[in-house]
Design a protein around this motif. Structure first.
Motif, PDB file in Angstrom:
ATOM      1  N   ASP A  73       0.846  -1.181   0.000  1.00 53.49           N
ATOM      2  CA  ASP A  73       0.000   0.000   0.000  1.00 53.49           C
ATOM      3  C   ASP A  73       0.885   1.235   0.000  1.00 53.49           C
ATOM      4  O   ASP A  73       1.872   1.281   0.745  1.00 53.49           O
ATOM      5  CB  ASP A  73      -0.908  -0.013   1.237  1.00 53.49           C
ATOM      6  N   GLY A 108      -6.521  -0.118  -5.822  1.00 56.32           N
ATOM      7  CA  GLY A 108      -5.901  -0.281  -4.519  1.00 56.32           C
ATOM      8  C   GLY A 108      -6.633  -1.299  -3.661  1.00 56.32           C
ATOM      9  O   GLY A 108      -7.395  -2.122  -4.161  1.00 56.32           O
ATOM     10  N   VAL A 127       3.222   5.558  -7.045  1.00 55.06           N
ATOM     11  CA  VAL A 127       2.242   4.485  -7.213  1.00 55.06           C
ATOM     12  C   VAL A 127       2.643   3.683  -8.446  1.00 55.06           C
ATOM     13  O   VAL A 127       2.989   4.259  -9.484  1.00 55.06           O
ATOM     14  CB  VAL A 127       0.817   5.070  -7.397  1.00 55.06           C
ATOM     15  N   HIS A 130      -0.355  -2.452 -10.582  1.00 51.69           N
ATOM     16  CA  HIS A 130      -0.316  -3.646  -9.741  1.00 51.69           C
ATOM     17  C   HIS A 130       0.458  -4.792 -10.381  1.00 51.69           C
ATOM     18  O   HIS A 130       1.049  -5.593  -9.678  1.00 51.69           O
ATOM     19  CB  HIS A 130      -1.726  -4.072  -9.305  1.00 51.69           C
TER      20      HIS A 130
END
Length: 156
Positions: A73, A108, A127, A130
């Motif tokens: 995270d 997220g 960021v 993923h």
């Protein structure tokens, strides 16, 4: 200790899959003598479009019973590679059987799942998509095993 990667989304064949497979194979070879093995990569996919809440439910089912749970995270701590290796070794040395490393989807992680985790870690202040986070996490697992084994792979 078995290390599991629990992630939202299915990774198709291609360069990311090749990198992940390579790093996890290296982790498996290096970690074996250290009491670290790959429990597997568990991919979940919310086909009904339920959002983060539905993804969180699928991820909870993917996490092995009793596993230490660390979520990736952007708000998590940003450990150094040696710190990451030490944290894994501490869990192993405490007799934990499983560590689940959890990667959310494009939006997220559900805040409730994040708050249930034992630890939140970040791969940096930026960021990352993923799928790339999986590559980076796989490399860090191999690097952690290399650090614990005293290998020259990690240079300061």
């Amino acid at each position: 200790m078995r290390v599991h990667i629990c992630a939202v989304g299915r990774l198709r064949k291609g360069s990311e899959r090749d990198l992940i497979d390579d790093y996890l194979s290296r982790f498996e070879k290096t970690g074996r003598g250290l009491g670290l093995t790959l429990g597997g990569v568990i991919e979940v996919e919310d086909r009904k479009g339920g959002g983060m809440g539905a993804e969180a439910d699928l991820l909870r089912r993917a996490i092995p019973q009793g596993a230490a749970t660390w979520v990736l995270d952007e708000r998590g701590e940003t450990p150094t590679s040696p710190d990451f290796a030490d944290a894994i070794a501490r869990l192993r040395d405490q007799g934990r059987g499983d560590l689940a490393l959890v990667i959310g989807g494009a939006d997220g992680l559900d805040p409730a799942l994040r708050s249930e985790a034992d630890k939140a870690i970040s791969l940096g202040r930026m960021v990352w998509p993923h799928m790339l986070a999986r590559v980076m996490l796989s490399e860090q697992l191999y690097r952690a095993a290399s650090i614990l084994a005293g290998s020259p792979y990690h240079r300061v």
